[in-house]
Design an enzyme around this catalytic site. Structure first.
Site, PDB file in Angstrom:
ATOM      1  N   GLU A  20       5.637   6.815  -9.281  1.00 44.37           N
ATOM      2  CA  GLU A  20       4.210   6.504  -9.113  1.00 44.37           C
ATOM      3  C   GLU A  20       3.595   7.365  -8.021  1.00 44.37           C
ATOM      4  O   GLU A  20       2.477   7.860  -8.140  1.00 44.37           O
ATOM      5  CB  GLU A  20       4.016   5.025  -8.735  1.00 44.37           C
ATOM      6  CG  GLU A  20       4.347   4.061  -9.853  1.00 44.37           C
ATOM      7  CD  GLU A  20       4.051   2.611  -9.455  1.00 44.37           C
ATOM      8  OE1 GLU A  20       3.132   2.374  -8.649  1.00 44.37           O
ATOM      9  OE2 GLU A  20       4.746   1.719  -9.962  1.00 44.37           O
ATOM     10  N   ASN A  55      -6.742   3.177 -12.285  1.00 45.87           N
ATOM     11  CA  ASN A  55      -5.712   2.220 -11.858  1.00 45.87           C
ATOM     12  C   ASN A  55      -4.346   2.816 -12.149  1.00 45.87           C
ATOM     13  O   ASN A  55      -4.216   3.674 -13.025  1.00 45.87           O
ATOM     14  CB  ASN A  55      -5.876   0.915 -12.660  1.00 45.87           C
ATOM     15  CG  ASN A  55      -4.855  -0.136 -12.275  1.00 45.87           C
ATOM     16  OD1 ASN A  55      -4.555  -0.326 -11.092  1.00 45.87           O
ATOM     17  ND2 ASN A  55      -4.293  -0.818 -13.269  1.00 45.87           N
ATOM     18  N   LEU A 113     -11.010  -7.778 -12.214  1.00 44.85           N
ATOM     19  CA  LEU A 113     -12.423  -7.532 -11.892  1.00 44.85           C
ATOM     20  C   LEU A 113     -13.312  -8.056 -13.017  1.00 44.85           C
ATOM     21  O   LEU A 113     -12.954  -7.960 -14.200  1.00 44.85           O
ATOM     22  CB  LEU A 113     -12.653  -6.026 -11.721  1.00 44.85           C
ATOM     23  CG  LEU A 113     -11.921  -5.386 -10.546  1.00 44.85           C
ATOM     24  CD1 LEU A 113     -11.959  -3.873 -10.643  1.00 44.85           C
ATOM     25  CD2 LEU A 113     -12.532  -5.842  -9.223  1.00 44.85           C
ATOM     26  N   HIS A 121      -0.526   1.597 -13.314  1.00 48.60           N
ATOM     27  CA  HIS A 121       0.173   0.451 -13.880  1.00 48.60           C
ATOM     28  C   HIS A 121       1.638   0.824 -14.085  1.00 48.60           C
ATOM     29  O   HIS A 121       1.926   1.893 -14.611  1.00 48.60           O
ATOM     30  CB  HIS A 121      -0.479   0.066 -15.218  1.00 48.60           C
ATOM     31  CG  HIS A 121       0.170  -1.121 -15.850  1.00 48.60           C
ATOM     32  ND1 HIS A 121      -0.039  -2.397 -15.393  1.00 48.60           N
ATOM     33  CD2 HIS A 121       1.051  -1.217 -16.865  1.00 48.60           C
ATOM     34  CE1 HIS A 121       0.683  -3.238 -16.121  1.00 48.60           C
ATOM     35  NE2 HIS A 121       1.352  -2.544 -17.022  1.00 48.60           N
ATOM     36  N   MET A 147      -4.636  -6.859  -6.868  1.00 42.69           N
ATOM     37  CA  MET A 147      -4.163  -7.934  -7.741  1.00 42.69           C
ATOM     38  C   MET A 147      -5.260  -8.901  -8.186  1.00 42.69           C
ATOM     39  O   MET A 147      -4.989 -10.054  -8.466  1.00 42.69           O
ATOM     40  CB  MET A 147      -3.023  -8.702  -7.050  1.00 42.69           C
ATOM     41  CG  MET A 147      -1.814  -7.838  -6.749  1.00 42.69           C
ATOM     42  SD  MET A 147      -1.152  -7.000  -8.221  1.00 42.69           S
ATOM     43  CE  MET A 147      -0.310  -8.380  -8.999  1.00 42.69           C
ATOM     44  N   GLY A 198       0.776  -1.239   0.000  1.00 38.43           N
ATOM     45  CA  GLY A 198       0.000   0.000   0.000  1.00 38.43           C
ATOM     46  C   GLY A 198       0.806   1.287   0.000  1.00 38.43           C
ATOM     47  O   GLY A 198       0.373   2.280   0.583  1.00 38.43           O
ATOM     48  N   THR A 199       1.956   1.290  -0.711  1.00 39.43           N
ATOM     49  CA  THR A 199       2.682   2.567  -0.751  1.00 39.43           C
ATOM     50  C   THR A 199       1.952   3.589  -1.616  1.00 39.43           C
ATOM     51  O   THR A 199       1.978   4.786  -1.311  1.00 39.43           O
ATOM     52  CB  THR A 199       4.146   2.405  -1.232  1.00 39.43           C
ATOM     53  OG1 THR A 199       4.153   1.991  -2.589  1.00 39.43           O
ATOM     54  CG2 THR A 199       4.911   1.425  -0.370  1.00 39.43           C
TER      55      THR A 199
HETATM   56  C1  GRF Z   1       2.647  -0.697  -7.933  1.00 41.53           C
HETATM   57  O1  GRF Z   1       3.840  -0.918  -8.604  1.00 41.53           O
HETATM   58  C2  GRF Z   1       1.562  -0.418  -8.921  1.00 41.53           C
HETATM   59  O2  GRF Z   1       1.996   0.196 -10.104  1.00 41.53           O
HETATM   60  C3  GRF Z   1       1.047  -1.795  -9.254  1.00 41.53           C
HETATM   61  O3  GRF Z   1       1.109  -2.495  -8.035  1.00 41.53           O
HETATM   62  C4  GRF Z   1       2.129  -1.935  -7.226  1.00 41.53           C
HETATM   63  C5  GRF Z   1       1.501  -1.607  -5.908  1.00 41.53           C
HETATM   64  O4  GRF Z   1       2.451  -1.241  -4.935  1.00 41.53           O
HETATM   65  N1  GRF Z   1      -0.280  -1.727  -9.820  1.00 41.53           N
HETATM   66  P1  GRF Z   1       1.988  -0.637  -3.551  1.00 41.53           P
HETATM   67  O5  GRF Z   1       1.152  -1.686  -2.834  1.00 41.53           O
HETATM   68  O6  GRF Z   1       1.204   0.590  -3.832  1.00 41.53           O
HETATM   69  O7  GRF Z   1       3.242  -0.332  -2.818  1.00 41.53           O
END
Ligand code: GRF
Length: 325
Positions: A180, A113, A99, A115, A96, A19-20
């Site tokens: 991100e 989302n 859906l 990615h 993960m 959940g970063t």
């Molecule tokens: C991230 O790399 C995101 O792009 C992908 O899943 C990962 C989630 O990481 N969809 P986190 O749980 O937010 O740290």
């Protein structure tokens, strides 16, 4: 008079892991002027690290393992939790689970989302390894709308990250993650603000109005308007009105069928329609655009109806003929 703060868009975040990205979204939401707030963090893994972060920060959580459940039943349970949180939008942040179509359809235009690649490159898994393997100069991340095709909806924002000599998928992933965390809060904030951004609303109305046959744009009393017919003798079928006469509305003014219809709609659905100053008296209805849940198909229908009322018969026949196919 003190200015009243516009209500913030309510966002549910779905996670499966540490959940970063959730943390990035959450702390951005706590800075002044962020247009969204997080009302729920939900996970298909009760052990997901992000749930503890949410709890510690006083955000409602919901966890339900998907194990032993079929996809639809699990989606439905998540959906029920999201709805009961009052969320307007769903942000997937490392969720993960694929859906089901029904779930995606329920949130069309309101589910985003992130990615970890520069889409359309490398949908699916192992994105960093694939970018390195291909000899790309950059990896990166994309925030996009969710559609039923994996990682394929409209991109809302992208950020590039240079690939260094000697990068491994892990070292690249680590840097992409920093990127991100910058991208996601910004892209989400921009997206939820669209529904109240007059420029964005005008651009969409313009596109729909000019898609109708034989139309052009002409300013009227300082507002954009659209006419059907020739430049010389065309007639207005729509106007764009931005906080006209101090109202809180950004609206499309379109010709209503009758005064009775206009008054009835304004009375029954005051969140969706209003009677504009001056124009209302001559049968123009204000279709309110700056609101959550606006259906652009309705806006398109209003434009077409109005266009039909004003357009010469020779022109409406063009559209009738096209409709038959
Ligand atoms: C991230 O790399 C995101 O792009 C992908 O899943 C990962 C989630 O990481 N969809 P986190 O749980 O937010 O740290």
């Amino acid at each position: 008079m003190p200015e009243t703060r516009a209500a913030r868009a309510r966002v549910a975040v779905l996670i499966s892991g540490r959940g970063t990205n959730l943390a990035a979204l959450l702390y951005a939401s706590r800075l002044p002027d962020c247009p969204y707030e997080i009302v729920l963090v939900a996970s298909n893994d009760p052990q997901a690290g992000g749930l503890a972060i949410a709890e510690a920060e006083g955000i409602k959580t919901f966890a339900l393992s998907h194990r032993g459940m079929d996809r639809t039943a699990h989606d439905d349970a998540m959906d029920a939790a999201i709805r009961s949180s009052g969320a307007d939008y769903v942000a997937l942040a490392g969720y993960m689970r694929v859906l089901g179509d029904a779930m995606v359809a329920r949130w069309t235009g309101r589910m985003v989302n992130i990615h970890p690649s520069l889409l359309p490159l490398y949908p699916g898994l192992d994105t960093h390894a694939r970018a390195i393997e291909a000899g790309d100069s950059h990896g990166g991340a994309t925030v996009h709308l969710v559609t039923s095709e994996l990682d394929n909806g409209e991109p809302l924002g992208r950020i590039e990250v240079a690939i260094l000599r000697g990068d491994t998928p892990d070292t690249l992933a680590e840097r992409v993650l920093f990127a991100e965390h910058q991208l996601y809060p910004r892209a989400l904030a921009d997206y939820v603000s669209r529904s109240s951004d007059p420029e964005h609303l005008l651009a969409r109305v313009r596109e729909l109005a000019l898609a109708l046959p034989n139309t052009h744009e002409r300013e009227s009393h300082g507002s954009p308007g659209w006419r059907v017919g020739s430049e010389k003798s065309g007639k207005f079928f729509a106007y764009f009105s931005d906080h006209h006469h101090g109202t809180p509305h950004v609206s499309l003014l379109a010709k209503c069928g009758s005064m009775d219809e206009l008054d009835g709609l304004v009375e029954a659905q005051p969140h969706a329609y209003h009677k504009p100053a001056y124009y209302g008296a001559s049968g123009w209805i204000g279709v309110i655009l700056n609101r959550e849940g606006l259906d652009w198909d309705d806006v398109s229908d209003w434009l077409e109806r109005s266009w039909r009322q004003v357009a010469p018969r020779s022109t409406t026949r063009l559209l009738d003929a096209a409709d038959e196919f």
